[in-house]
Design an enzyme around this catalytic site. Structure first.
Site, PDB file in Angstrom:
ATOM      1  N   CYS A 182       7.772  -5.767   6.675  1.00  0.00           N
ATOM      2  CA  CYS A 182       8.401  -5.161   7.849  1.00  0.00           C
ATOM      3  C   CYS A 182       9.537  -4.230   7.404  1.00  0.00           C
ATOM      4  O   CYS A 182      10.125  -4.407   6.346  1.00  0.00           O
ATOM      5  CB  CYS A 182       9.005  -6.172   8.813  1.00  0.00           C
ATOM      6  N   ARG A 240       6.103  -0.062   5.214  1.00  0.00           N
ATOM      7  CA  ARG A 240       6.402  -1.481   5.060  1.00  0.00           C
ATOM      8  C   ARG A 240       5.645  -2.335   6.071  1.00  0.00           C
ATOM      9  O   ARG A 240       5.725  -3.567   6.046  1.00  0.00           O
ATOM     10  CB  ARG A 240       7.902  -1.730   5.230  1.00  0.00           C
ATOM     11  N   TRP A 244       4.831  -5.976   9.992  1.00  0.00           N
ATOM     12  CA  TRP A 244       3.607  -6.379   9.323  1.00  0.00           C
ATOM     13  C   TRP A 244       3.479  -7.864   9.619  1.00  0.00           C
ATOM     14  O   TRP A 244       4.273  -8.678   9.152  1.00  0.00           O
ATOM     15  CB  TRP A 244       3.707  -6.128   7.820  1.00  0.00           C
ATOM     16  N   ASN A 271      12.936  -9.297   8.723  1.00  0.00           N
ATOM     17  CA  ASN A 271      11.888  -9.077   7.730  1.00  0.00           C
ATOM     18  C   ASN A 271      11.937 -10.268   6.789  1.00  0.00           C
ATOM     19  O   ASN A 271      12.990 -10.565   6.232  1.00  0.00           O
ATOM     20  CB  ASN A 271      12.176  -7.767   6.977  1.00  0.00           C
ATOM     21  N   GLY A 272      10.806 -10.964   6.634  1.00  0.00           N
ATOM     22  CA  GLY A 272      10.787 -12.140   5.768  1.00  0.00           C
ATOM     23  C   GLY A 272      10.056 -13.270   6.472  1.00  0.00           C
ATOM     24  O   GLY A 272       9.305 -13.038   7.411  1.00  0.00           O
ATOM     25  N   GLU A 288      -8.595  -1.255 -11.502  1.00  0.00           N
ATOM     26  CA  GLU A 288      -7.753  -0.373 -10.707  1.00  0.00           C
ATOM     27  C   GLU A 288      -8.609   0.584  -9.865  1.00  0.00           C
ATOM     28  O   GLU A 288      -8.301   0.835  -8.695  1.00  0.00           O
ATOM     29  CB  GLU A 288      -6.797   0.394 -11.638  1.00  0.00           C
ATOM     30  N   LYS A 302      -8.419   0.665  -5.790  1.00  0.00           N
ATOM     31  CA  LYS A 302      -8.135   1.885  -5.011  1.00  0.00           C
ATOM     32  C   LYS A 302      -9.237   2.095  -3.980  1.00  0.00           C
ATOM     33  O   LYS A 302      -8.966   2.399  -2.829  1.00  0.00           O
ATOM     34  CB  LYS A 302      -8.060   3.130  -5.915  1.00  0.00           C
ATOM     35  N   GLU A 340      -9.092  -0.551  -1.136  1.00  0.00           N
ATOM     36  CA  GLU A 340      -7.881  -0.391  -0.316  1.00  0.00           C
ATOM     37  C   GLU A 340      -7.990   0.739   0.692  1.00  0.00           C
ATOM     38  O   GLU A 340      -7.612   0.580   1.842  1.00  0.00           O
ATOM     39  CB  GLU A 340      -6.707  -0.034  -1.244  1.00  0.00           C
ATOM     40  N   HIS A 372     -23.680 -12.063 -16.673  1.00  0.00           N
ATOM     41  CA  HIS A 372     -23.448 -13.498 -16.458  1.00  0.00           C
ATOM     42  C   HIS A 372     -23.427 -13.859 -14.972  1.00  0.00           C
ATOM     43  O   HIS A 372     -22.894 -14.900 -14.606  1.00  0.00           O
ATOM     44  CB  HIS A 372     -22.138 -13.926 -17.146  1.00  0.00           C
ATOM     45  N   LYS A 400       3.144  -1.485   2.011  1.00  0.00           N
ATOM     46  CA  LYS A 400       3.509  -1.006   0.679  1.00  0.00           C
ATOM     47  C   LYS A 400       4.183  -2.098  -0.147  1.00  0.00           C
ATOM     48  O   LYS A 400       3.881  -2.274  -1.313  1.00  0.00           O
ATOM     49  CB  LYS A 400       4.456   0.192   0.827  1.00  0.00           C
TER      50      LYS A 400
HETATM   51  C1  AGP Z   1      -1.660  -1.065  -4.977  1.00  0.00           C
HETATM   52  O1  AGP Z   1      -2.407   0.031  -4.598  1.00  0.00           O
HETATM   53  C2  AGP Z   1      -1.332  -2.003  -3.922  1.00  0.00           C
HETATM   54  N1  AGP Z   1      -0.859  -1.441  -2.739  1.00  0.00           N
HETATM   55  C3  AGP Z   1      -0.706  -3.309  -4.317  1.00  0.00           C
HETATM   56  O2  AGP Z   1      -1.680  -3.998  -5.015  1.00  0.00           O
HETATM   57  C4  AGP Z   1       0.606  -3.282  -5.158  1.00  0.00           C
HETATM   58  O3  AGP Z   1       0.340  -2.759  -6.423  1.00  0.00           O
HETATM   59  C5  AGP Z   1       1.154  -4.717  -5.245  1.00  0.00           C
HETATM   60  O4  AGP Z   1       1.477  -5.161  -3.968  1.00  0.00           O
HETATM   61  C6  AGP Z   1       2.345  -4.831  -6.164  1.00  0.00           C
HETATM   62  O5  AGP Z   1       3.418  -4.066  -5.709  1.00  0.00           O
HETATM   63  P1  AGP Z   1       4.673  -3.831  -6.631  1.00  0.00           P
HETATM   64  O6  AGP Z   1       4.230  -3.042  -7.792  1.00  0.00           O
HETATM   65  O7  AGP Z   1       5.648  -3.106  -5.756  1.00  0.00           O
HETATM   66  O8  AGP Z   1       5.171  -5.178  -7.043  1.00  0.00           O
END
Ligand code: AGP
Length: 613
Positions: free
Chosen positions: A2, A27, A77, A103-104, A486, A490, A493, A509, A608
């Site tokens: 949030c 956020r 969020w 937030n939390g 990675e 991507k 996501e 396997h 994020k």
């Molecule tokens: C990456 O594309 C993601 N949005 C997510 O996996 C991110 O890398 C992860 O939440 C870790 O975030 P940070 O690097 O801010 O700790």
């Protein structure tokens, strides 16, 4: 998660809140709301419109009564309670005068709610956060002023919070506090601000301060006053901000994601700048660990989440190969729950773009508790992770706004590989000439990434050909494996398509059973030593009807025969190649997401910075 924002003493208080919320949407964006206060009145509006919640809030605020100079805002969020307007913040107390944003997570909200309900409080949401409004209400009823009421409430809550409270009975005041969730304060002539993050108030405040855990701050006509939970005055830490708003905006690109993908050469340059001394020794100015201590490291444990975890996996290969150190990489949310062994000489490296990922903060905290020395590799100066650690290496990738991390990945790989080379220097495990050549090769990755970016058109054509595909497998060996992970992350996501990353040799396997016509296999085939083996793996999937895309170096012709599509990248030392090889994978995900009409900056269900466990 949030985003929270607050303002005291502004003629344009509502605009300040709405503009700030738009910059905090990374956020969370499930729902949004504001509460404005003036003597005797708290005016609140909340909306839940998925990724458009802040825009909907702006519409809903049309015709807001004039004359409000203070207020708070929130973009959510969802954790507890569905993303509906009724669960959106701000939450009100029973009188309708006190409003809070949070937030939390309040971990003991169930007990607290039961106690409050037994004392006659009426709840209107199913969130954990609403207990804060009623706790503050009780102390206000007992005659405490707002700062003391918030401090009293925080004595009984467990968990993580950045929160802000207002009360129409004290209309020129916001009281805010933090524990584990980020919160900063800004000031400008006659006006004070608070926010989860600097960009929200960057165009309005001139001085910035950060709260530490368990600090409570009062923004009022007299300015900013901070106390600890016992009420003793504390001094807020001043923050030096070297971004401008331009940086925080899209700079001519359609979205933050493509801007950030194209900023990767600069991110690499900035991360590596000034790290090599005249005598060839690698130096990290901000790393406050002595050479003796680094030389005494016997084992390295990297903890991280998501993309940062993939960068940590690349670093494992580099640390083992160059520094000859045993290395473990753990997903940070798993680390502290597995009773980890921390021996003398264990160096724990927490890797996090934001420096606010709660899983990674908790992991390094656990490691320190068990006696490890902790280094943070983070992009955000003075972030919680930076403060938790014994020492920091900053990635200097610049502000990353898009939920999907791109430039942070390449910057993290570069910073971690440089650290691996420093350890190799100190341990004498590589000849100085080899270290020098590798550092120079690392420094030359910026232009190579730029060259890979110039091929965006080729990637777009491949994406167009794959637009109807629904299942993707990304394969790699050695450093190509984290690159594959990675690439898959991507893609899933930002396109919402099914994607998996696998070590190429592992496919037979089990996962090979999933390969059939229509499935796309993307292989990272840039390591000449492993190419033969990878080609055998590709033959296996090709024989079962998969469409094969290969990431291959410019000079490599042997892969073309097996591939339906080839994505070319400049050749590079294999352990350094993830920073270049990841580029066509990012572009592929981006192009497919655009073709599918996805919101590339704000993918559904994500945020994020993940500040909840
Ligand atoms: C990456 O594309 C993601 N949005 C997510 O996996 C991110 O890398 C992860 O939440 C870790 O975030 P940070 O690097 O801010 O700790």
């Amino acid at each position: 998660m949030c985003g929270i924002i607050g303002v005291v003493g502004a003629d344009d208080a509502l605009d300040t809140l709405l503009e700030g919320l738009a910059r905090l949407e990374y956020r969370g964006y499930d729902s949004a709301g504001v509460a404005l206060v003036r003597p005797g009145e708290t005016w609140r509006v909340r909306t839940a419109a998925g990724t458009e919640s802040v825009a909907a809030l702006r519409d809903a605020c049309d015709g807001a009564p004039p004359g409000f100079r203070s207020g708070i805002g929130h973009t959510r969020w969802a954790t507890h309670g569905a993303p509906e307007a009724v669960n959106a913040h701000p939450h009100l107390d029973c009188t309708g005068r006190v409003a809070i944003i949070h937030n939390g997570i309040i971990e003991n909200h169930v007990e607290l709610r039961a106690e409050l309900e037994a004392r006659g409080h009426v709840f209107t949401s199913v969130t954990d956060s609403e207990v804060l409004a009623h706790l503050v209400e009780e102390s206000r009823r007992d005659g405490l002023e707002l700062t003391d009421a918030v401090r009293t409430a925080l004595r009984v809550v467990r968990g993580a919070f950045a929160l802000a409270a207002v009360d129409a009975a004290e209309p020129d005041v916001i009281v805010a506090a933090r524990r584990l969730s980020p919160l900063i304060v800004g000031t400008a002539r006659g006006t004070t601000y608070l926010a989860s993050d600097v960009p929200a108030i960057l165009d309005r405040a001139t001085n910035f301060f950060a709260l530490s855990d368990d600090e409570v701050v009062r923004l009022g006509p007299e300015g900013v006053r901070a106390v600890d939970l016992d009420g003793a005055p504390v001094r807020l830490r001043s923050l030096a901000i070297d971004w401008d708003l331009e940086t925080a905006e899209k700079g001519g690109y359609d979205d933050f994601l493509s801007k950030e993908i194209h900023e990767q050469p600069d991110a690499l340059r900035a991360t590596l700048l000034g790290r090599r001394r005249g005598d060839g020794q690698i130096a990290f100015d901000e790393l406050r660990v002595s050479d003796e201590e680094l030389a005494g490291v016997r084992r390295v444990v990297l903890v991280a989440a998501g993309t940062s975890h993939h960068a940590a996996l690349v670093a494992k290969y580099a640390l083992e190969r160059w520094a000859r150190l045993p290395v473990e990489v753990d997903i940070s949310s798993e680390y502290r729950y597995r009773d980890p062994v921390v021996e003398i000489g264990t160096l724990v490296i927490g890797v996090s773009q934001s420096g606010e990922t709660i899983d990674t903060i908790q992991a390094v905290r656990e490691a320190r508790r068990r006696g490890a020395r902790v280094v943070a590799v983070t992009n955000i100066v003075d972030s919680s992770l930076a403060r938790e650690a014994d020492a920091v290496v900053y990635t200097r990738a610049g502000l990353e706004v898009s939920v999907a991390s791109t430039k942070s990945f390449v910057a993290q790989v570069a910073a971690l590989e440089l650290l691996a080379l420093r350890l190799a220097q100190l341990r004498g495990t590589l000849a100085s000439l080899d270290v020098e050549n590798l550092v120079r090769a690392l420094e030359a990755t910026g232009p190579l990434v730029a060259a890979a970016l110039e091929r965006a058109g080729e990637v777009e054509r491949v994406a167009a050909a794959l637009a109807g595909s629904r299942d993707f497998f990304f394969l790699g060996r050695a450093a190509g494996f984290p690159t594959a992970l990675e690439g898959a992350l991507k893609l899933k996501e930002i396109t919402y398509l099914h994607a998996e990353g696998y070590p190429a040799g592992e496919l037979k396997h089990g996962p090979l059973a999933l390969i059939e016509p229509g499935v796309v296999v993307v292989a990272i085939a840039t390591d000449p030593d492993l190419e033969e083996k990878l080609l055998s793996n590709l033959a296996e999937v090709k024989a079962r009807g998969a469409t094969v895309v290969v990431v291959a170096t410019d000079d490599d012709e042997s892969v073309a025969a097996l591939a339906d599509y080839v994505l070319r990248v400049p050749a590079l030392e294999p352990l350094l190649s993830p920073v270049v090889d990841v580029v066509p994978l990012q572009l592929l995900a981006y192009s497919l997401a655009r073709l599918l009409g996805r919101n590339v900056d704000r993918p559904r269900n994500l945020a994020k910075t993940v500040t909840v466990e």
